[in-house]
Motif scaffolding. Structure first.
Motif, mmCIF file in Angstrom:
data_model
loop_
_atom_site.group_PDB
_atom_site.id
_atom_site.type_symbol
_atom_site.label_atom_id
_atom_site.label_comp_id
_atom_site.label_asym_id
_atom_site.label_seq_id
_atom_site.Cartn_x
_atom_site.Cartn_y
_atom_site.Cartn_z
ATOM 1 N N ASN A 4 12.566 5.100 -2.834
ATOM 2 C CA ASN A 4 12.221 3.840 -3.303
ATOM 3 C C ASN A 4 12.781 2.608 -2.388
ATOM 4 O O ASN A 4 13.071 1.529 -3.103
ATOM 5 N N MET A 5 13.227 2.979 -1.349
ATOM 6 C CA MET A 5 13.699 1.744 -0.329
ATOM 7 C C MET A 5 12.552 1.302 0.557
ATOM 8 O O MET A 5 11.766 2.234 1.273
ATOM 9 N N PRO B 39 7.734 3.941 6.565
ATOM 10 C CA PRO B 39 7.579 4.902 5.261
ATOM 11 C C PRO B 39 8.854 4.517 4.520
ATOM 12 O O PRO B 39 9.950 4.226 4.982
ATOM 13 N N PRO B 40 8.759 4.626 3.149
ATOM 14 C CA PRO B 40 9.850 4.697 2.225
ATOM 15 C C PRO B 40 10.830 5.449 2.429
ATOM 16 O O PRO B 40 10.453 6.517 3.053
ATOM 17 N N SER C 29 0.815 -1.333 0.016
ATOM 18 C CA SER C 29 0.119 -0.033 0.013
ATOM 19 C C SER C 29 0.778 1.278 0.093
ATOM 20 O O SER C 29 0.297 2.368 -0.020
ATOM 21 N N THR C 30 1.950 0.874 0.091
ATOM 22 C CA THR C 30 2.972 2.194 0.106
ATOM 23 C C THR C 30 3.144 2.888 -1.356
ATOM 24 O O THR C 30 3.247 2.242 -2.284
ATOM 25 N N ARG C 31 3.250 4.163 -1.216
ATOM 26 C CA ARG C 31 3.400 4.839 -2.342
ATOM 27 C C ARG C 31 5.063 5.327 -2.581
ATOM 28 O O ARG C 31 5.607 6.125 -1.904
ATOM 29 N N PHE C 32 5.638 4.760 -3.682
ATOM 30 C CA PHE C 32 7.070 4.885 -3.840
ATOM 31 C C PHE C 32 7.427 6.029 -4.783
ATOM 32 O O PHE C 32 6.613 6.574 -5.340
ATOM 33 N N PHE C 33 8.564 6.401 -4.789
ATOM 34 C CA PHE C 33 9.188 7.389 -5.767
ATOM 35 C C PHE C 33 8.935 8.788 -5.538
ATOM 36 O O PHE C 33 8.918 9.677 -6.480
#
Length: 205
Positions: free
Chosen positions: A44-45, A55-56, A25-29
Motif C-alpha cells: 500500500n506504498m 510497482p507498489p 491504475s495500480t492495484r494496491f493491497f
C-alpha cells in the motif's frame, strides 16, 4: 488555432506528474512477494521518485529501498483506495476534488466509484445533493467539481471536454461494480416492461 480552453488543457497536461496515471491504475493491497510471512506485508506504498511505472510495495520494502524517497501511503475506505490530502497537496494540484474526513484526516478518492442506488441512506443523500461530479455525475457533498483524482485527470487531459453525464444517466454495472455512463444524445436503456395488474376471476353465480 487552439481555443483558450484547449490551450489551458494542453498546459495542464504538460504539468501532470509522470507518476499520476501509474498511481491511479495500480492495484494496491496485494501481499508483498518479498515478505510473504510478515504481518504488515500489504503493498500500500507508492514511490514518487522511482522511475514510472513504479510497482507498489510494503512497509518493509520502504525501509530497505525507499528510505530517502518521497512515498505516499494508500488507504482504504469502503473498499476503495484513498490518499491523505497532506501527502499529495504539495506535489499535485488537487483543487476542485471532493475531500472527505476519515479517521480525523482529510482524504481524496483515487478513482471514480459506483453511484449509490436503492433506498438506503447513501442513495437518499445522493438524490438530494445539488452538486455532481462534472465527469461521472456522482453526487458530491460540497460544491466541488470532481469526485476523485481520476475524474480530474480526465478533465485535464481533455481540456475540460470530458465525458460529462447527467446524474440520471449514470448506472451501476452489477457484475463488475463499475459505473457505466450514457453520454450525449444516445438512447437510455429501457427497463423491463411492467406486467399488467392481474385480474381475479369473477365469482360464479
Amino acid at each position: 488555432m487552439m481555443s483558450r480552453r484547449e490551450s489551458e488543457g494542453a498546459a495542464g497536461t504538460a504539468r501532470l506528474p509522470e507518476w499520476l496515471e501509474t498511481l491511479l491504475s495500480t492495484r494496491f493491497f496485494l501481499a508483498c512477494g518479498a515478505h510473504p510471512a510478515s504481518p504488515r506485508n500489504e503493498c500500500n506504498m507508492f514511490c514518487l521518485d522511482c522511475p514510472s511505472p513504479s510497482p507498489p510495495f510494503c512497509y518493509y520494502c520502504r525501509s530497505h529501498r525507499h528510505q530517502s524517497h518521497r512515498v505516499i501511503q494508500i488507504r482504504r475506505s469502503s473498499y476503495h483506495d484513498v490518499v491523505r490530502v497532506t501527502e499529495v497537496e504539495d506535489v499535485l494540484d488537487i483543487s476542485g476534488v471532493q475531500t472527505y474526513v476519515i479517521n480525523s484526516a482529510k482524504v481524496l478518492f483515487l478513482n471514480e466509484r459506483p453511484q449509490p442506488r436503492g433506498a438506503g441512506a447513501a442513495a437518499g443523500k445522493a438524490a438530494a445533493s445539488p452538486y455532481n461530479c462534472q465527469i461521472c455525475a456522482r453526487a458530491l457533498l460540497d460544491p466541488f467539481r470532481f469526485c476523485s483524482l481520476g475524474c480530474k485527470l480526465v478533465d485535464t487531459k481533455t481540456g475540460g471536454r470530458g465525458a460529462t453525464v447527467q446524474p440520471g444517466d449514470a448506472t451501476n454495472d452489477d457484475a463488475g461494480g463499475s459505473s457505466k455512463n450514457v453520454v450525449g444524445g444516445g438512447a437510455r436503456p429501457q427497463g423491463r416492461r411492467r406486467k399488467g395488474i392481474p385480474q381475479r376471476a369473477p365469482f360464479g353465480s
